[in-house]
Design an enzyme around this catalytic site. Structure first.
Site, PDB file in Angstrom:
ATOM      1  CE  LYS A  86      -3.718   0.123   2.569  1.00  0.00           C
ATOM      2  NZ  LYS A  86      -4.633   0.039   3.749  1.00  0.00           N
ATOM      3  CB  VAL A  87       2.112   3.433  -2.310  1.00  0.00           C
ATOM      4  CG1 VAL A  87       2.945   4.698  -2.408  1.00  0.00           C
ATOM      5  CG2 VAL A  87       2.986   2.189  -2.415  1.00  0.00           C
TER       6      VAL A  87
END
Ligand code: G3P
Length: 224
Positions: A86-87
């Site tokens: 996740k970014v």
């Protein structure tokens, strides 16, 4: 079929719901892990033991700069699980996502508050997009509209990026986005529980039991 996740680090709740729901895996974020007081490694070990069957885990990078995010993503990607990194879909995050995709890392762009923000993340190669439905509603936006617009943009551009809708406070929000045909959703434990908790269900089931007992006592169906 829609991919169903729980947005939690609570292993007991995941064990509970994995018995009655076809969970694909879990999503976490830094706040969820901080509140659980367990690190990512312990959490994933515990989750794997209750989920079995190669679950997918979405875990977020903590680094603040592009190179740090990419290096962290590589480490997460090396973990012995089916990982999606996740970014946050910020300017820095999008730059990192482009580089992560060159490394073949699967990425979820998170903290999405507008359709255009999510669309740009998809153009950079994100595999999943996490629009924050309730948080958008909470700032006088419309989370459902953001998800709908985002899905239109993905479809019009032939992008295979999946919307993994996140941030829910009630079942109505979850139902509205699922009706849009999104491909993935993550529910907090309390909203997952509410899905079963219509007030009329328990009385209906109890009435069946009472009516049966009055006629057939303790016999089971096949014994009557
Ligand atoms: O995983 C992040 C997202 O689900 C945020 O949810 O409930 O903190 O708005 P919430």
């Amino acid at each position: 079929m829609i991919e169903l996740y729980l947005d939690t680090a609570d292993v007991e709740q995941v064990a509970r719901f994995s018995k009655c729901l076809p969970l694909k895996g879990i999503t976490t974020n830094p706040t969820i892990l901080a509140q659980s007081n367990k690190g990512l490694n312990q959490t994933l070990r515990d989750m794997k033991s209750v989920l079995g069957n190669n679950p997918t885990f979405h875990a977020q990078v903590i680094s603040q700069d592009v190179q740090g995010m990419v290096e962290e993503a590589k480490q997460l990607n090396e973990l012995p699980y089916d990982m999606v990194v996740k970014v946050p879909a910020t300017e820095t995050g999008l730059a990192a996502i482009k580089l992560m995709k060159l490394e073949g890392i699967r990425v979820l762009a998170t903290a999405i508050y507008s359709a255009q923000q999510g669309f740009f993340a998809a153009l950079c190669g994100a595999d999943y997009l996490a629009p924050y439905v309730n948080r958008i509603d909470a700032i006088n936006g419309c989370g459902i509209d953001v998800v709908a617009d985002l899905q239109i943009l993905l479809d019009q551009n032939g992008l295979e990026t999946k919307i993994l809708a996140a941030s829910f406070k009630n079942t109505q929000q979850a139902m509205e986005v699922m009706k849009l045909g999104i491909e993935a959703i993550t529910l907090p434990v309390d909203v997952a529980a509410q899905m079963f908790a219509h007030p009329s269900v328990t009385p209906a089931v109890e009435q069946f039991r009472t009516d049966w007992k009055n006629s057939f006592g303790d016999k089971l169906s096949f014994e009557s």
